[in-house]
Motif scaffolding. Structure first.
Motif, PDB file in Angstrom:
ATOM      1  N   LYS A  31       1.181   5.848  -5.506  1.00  0.00           N
ATOM      2  CA  LYS A  31       1.875   6.277  -4.299  1.00  0.00           C
ATOM      3  C   LYS A  31       1.999   7.798  -4.315  1.00  0.00           C
ATOM      4  O   LYS A  31       1.653   8.454  -5.299  1.00  0.00           O
ATOM      5  CB  LYS A  31       3.266   5.638  -4.228  1.00  0.00           C
ATOM      6  CG  LYS A  31       3.248   4.117  -4.177  1.00  0.00           C
ATOM      7  CD  LYS A  31       4.679   3.569  -4.180  1.00  0.00           C
ATOM      8  CE  LYS A  31       4.689   2.052  -4.168  1.00  0.00           C
ATOM      9  NZ  LYS A  31       6.073   1.509  -4.201  1.00  0.00           N
ATOM     10  N   ASP A  86       1.056   1.847  -7.341  1.00  0.00           N
ATOM     11  CA  ASP A  86       1.161   1.110  -6.080  1.00  0.00           C
ATOM     12  C   ASP A  86       0.697  -0.328  -6.327  1.00  0.00           C
ATOM     13  O   ASP A  86      -0.494  -0.639  -6.236  1.00  0.00           O
ATOM     14  CB  ASP A  86       0.299   1.795  -5.012  1.00  0.00           C
ATOM     15  CG  ASP A  86       0.498   1.213  -3.620  1.00  0.00           C
ATOM     16  OD1 ASP A  86       0.964   0.061  -3.521  1.00  0.00           O
ATOM     17  OD2 ASP A  86       0.180   1.906  -2.636  1.00  0.00           O
ATOM     18  N   TRP A  87       1.637  -1.182  -6.657  1.00  0.00           N
ATOM     19  CA  TRP A  87       1.305  -2.558  -7.036  1.00  0.00           C
ATOM     20  C   TRP A  87       0.727  -3.351  -5.872  1.00  0.00           C
ATOM     21  O   TRP A  87      -0.182  -4.176  -6.067  1.00  0.00           O
ATOM     22  CB  TRP A  87       2.539  -3.255  -7.600  1.00  0.00           C
ATOM     23  CG  TRP A  87       3.067  -2.576  -8.831  1.00  0.00           C
ATOM     24  CD1 TRP A  87       4.178  -1.791  -8.932  1.00  0.00           C
ATOM     25  CD2 TRP A  87       2.469  -2.585 -10.144  1.00  0.00           C
ATOM     26  NE1 TRP A  87       4.323  -1.320 -10.219  1.00  0.00           N
ATOM     27  CE2 TRP A  87       3.299  -1.802 -10.979  1.00  0.00           C
ATOM     28  CE3 TRP A  87       1.340  -3.195 -10.682  1.00  0.00           C
ATOM     29  CZ2 TRP A  87       3.017  -1.600 -12.334  1.00  0.00           C
ATOM     30  CZ3 TRP A  87       1.063  -3.011 -12.033  1.00  0.00           C
ATOM     31  CH2 TRP A  87       1.884  -2.213 -12.832  1.00  0.00           C
ATOM     32  N   ASN A  88       1.205  -3.120  -4.658  1.00  0.00           N
ATOM     33  CA  ASN A  88       0.663  -3.822  -3.491  1.00  0.00           C
ATOM     34  C   ASN A  88      -0.802  -3.464  -3.277  1.00  0.00           C
ATOM     35  O   ASN A  88      -1.635  -4.323  -2.968  1.00  0.00           O
ATOM     36  CB  ASN A  88       1.475  -3.496  -2.238  1.00  0.00           C
ATOM     37  CG  ASN A  88       2.853  -4.114  -2.256  1.00  0.00           C
ATOM     38  OD1 ASN A  88       3.082  -5.132  -2.896  1.00  0.00           O
ATOM     39  ND2 ASN A  88       3.798  -3.499  -1.550  1.00  0.00           N
ATOM     40  N   GLU A 136      -2.990  -5.187  -5.927  1.00  0.00           N
ATOM     41  CA  GLU A 136      -3.246  -6.583  -5.575  1.00  0.00           C
ATOM     42  C   GLU A 136      -4.321  -6.676  -4.485  1.00  0.00           C
ATOM     43  O   GLU A 136      -5.219  -7.533  -4.553  1.00  0.00           O
ATOM     44  CB  GLU A 136      -1.967  -7.257  -5.097  1.00  0.00           C
ATOM     45  CG  GLU A 136      -2.158  -8.729  -4.741  1.00  0.00           C
ATOM     46  CD  GLU A 136      -0.873  -9.429  -4.362  1.00  0.00           C
ATOM     47  OE1 GLU A 136      -0.915 -10.655  -4.128  1.00  0.00           O
ATOM     48  OE2 GLU A 136       0.182  -8.756  -4.285  1.00  0.00           O
ATOM     49  N   LYS A 137      -4.240  -5.788  -3.501  1.00  0.00           N
ATOM     50  CA  LYS A 137      -5.239  -5.767  -2.436  1.00  0.00           C
ATOM     51  C   LYS A 137      -6.633  -5.460  -3.000  1.00  0.00           C
ATOM     52  O   LYS A 137      -7.638  -6.079  -2.621  1.00  0.00           O
ATOM     53  CB  LYS A 137      -4.854  -4.705  -1.396  1.00  0.00           C
ATOM     54  CG  LYS A 137      -5.719  -4.705  -0.149  1.00  0.00           C
ATOM     55  CD  LYS A 137      -5.401  -3.525   0.764  1.00  0.00           C
ATOM     56  CE  LYS A 137      -3.971  -3.537   1.256  1.00  0.00           C
ATOM     57  NZ  LYS A 137      -3.708  -2.428   2.211  1.00  0.00           N
ATOM     58  N   LYS A 181      -2.448 -11.590 -10.927  1.00  0.00           N
ATOM     59  CA  LYS A 181      -3.070 -11.546  -9.599  1.00  0.00           C
ATOM     60  C   LYS A 181      -4.510 -12.040  -9.614  1.00  0.00           C
ATOM     61  O   LYS A 181      -4.988 -12.593  -8.618  1.00  0.00           O
ATOM     62  CB  LYS A 181      -2.990 -10.133  -9.022  1.00  0.00           C
ATOM     63  CG  LYS A 181      -1.561  -9.633  -8.820  1.00  0.00           C
ATOM     64  CD  LYS A 181      -0.737 -10.601  -7.967  1.00  0.00           C
ATOM     65  CE  LYS A 181       0.707 -10.165  -7.844  1.00  0.00           C
ATOM     66  NZ  LYS A 181       1.525 -11.127  -7.070  1.00  0.00           N
TER      67      LYS A 181
END
Length: 294
Positions: free
Chosen positions: A18, A24-26, A29-30, A70
């Motif tokens: 970030k 930035d974990w989101n 995952e993406k 994930k």
């Protein structure tokens, strides 16, 4: 079974950050979903492409656990654990959660520039301590010391827990000597996106890729075609991607690949020093290439 798991396209995942430099974990995952849906055969966490030298010990542990969670066994996971201090590598092998790892990718000792005997003894010691099979990683452009074909073959033949190699020296003759003289069950994969196709033609069994972070589908298709001796298809994809390779590595890895990913909103274009973003001129070239590629 491991030989089959390492055959094909692996991807050395970037670590998304970030603006405040937190992970930035989101976005990660993406990214994991993007590469698996694109067809990669396995993922590698904590490689150099992941800006691993800038991560804390706790962050590295969190990244391993998060990646296992994930990925959720959809593809194998290889964990990068390497250093210039042999004792430190062994300590990390003891502390890292590796039950779900297929193998450990361990870069040759860097900065200290050991002799070939020093490299051999380093790998022999960590292989004896490792709970999972070891993949050698020769990348002299980063380590400052080439691991010769003779050293690689000595490790491959003499050390039972060393099962594979990621070769990124760029020396095609060295690669061919390794392929020709390796044990039958020892896996050699490319560490150079731009050389992967000709190296597979020489006998390598796949690639651990930077470019597959963004070009997951195309890289997976190219490697698969080459492994099936369909070089008409492999060449077409290779030359379609060639300019992309040049742009991706023009200034720094992962500055190039992160900007590629940012153009599609998969990750944001943030880094931890000493890595900085690609220059505006290179960003413009990448944007133009991506628009034409699609």
């Amino acid at each position: 079974m491991l030989q089959q798991q390492l055959r094909g396209t692996g991807v050395a995942l970037v670590t998304p950050f970030k603006a405040n430099e937190d992970i930035d974990w989101n976005a990660l995952e993406k990214l994991i979903n993007h590469v698996i849906e694109g067809g990669v055969d396995y993922v590698v966490t904590l490689g150099t492409t992941g800006e691993t030298p800038t991560l804390t010990a706790d962050e590295k542990l969190d990244l391993i656990k998060f990646t296992f969670e994930k990925v959720s066994k959809r593809v194998p996971v290889v964990v990068g654990i390497g250093d210039y201090c042999t004792k430190d590598v062994i300590k990390r092998l003891e502390k890292c959660p590796l039950d779900d790892a297929a193998a450990i990718l361990s870069v040759a000792p860097y900065y200290s520039k050991p002799t070939q005997e020093g490299i051999f003894q380093h790998y022999k010691a960590i292989a004896a301590a490792a709970p999972k099979p070891i993949i050698l990683y020769n990348v002299p452009g980063r380590t400052g010391r080439n691991m010769t074909a003779e050293t690689t073959l000595r490790l491959a033949h003499e050390v039972e827990n060393i099962v594979a190699m990621k070769e990124a020296s760029g020396d095609m003759a060295q690669c061919m000597h390794i392929i020709k003289n390796k044990p039958a069950d020892f896996v050699v994969v490319s560490g150079d996106d731009v050389l992967a196709m000709p190296q597979i033609a020489c006998g390598m069994e796949g690639l651990i890729s930077v470019a597959a972070n963004y070009f997951a589908k195309e890289m997976s298709q190219m490697v698969k075609a080459a492994l099936e001796n369909d070089y008409a298809t492999a060449q077409k994809l290779h030359y379609k991607l060639l300019e992309g390779f040049d742009l991706m590595f023009a200034e720094n890895n992962p500055a190039g690949v992160k900007y590629f990913l940012a153009t599609d909103g998969i990750v944001e274009n943030y880094f931890r020093l000493p890595i900085v973003a690609a220059t505006p001129a290179l960003q413009q070239q990448i944007t133009h290439y991506v628009q034409g590629f699609k």
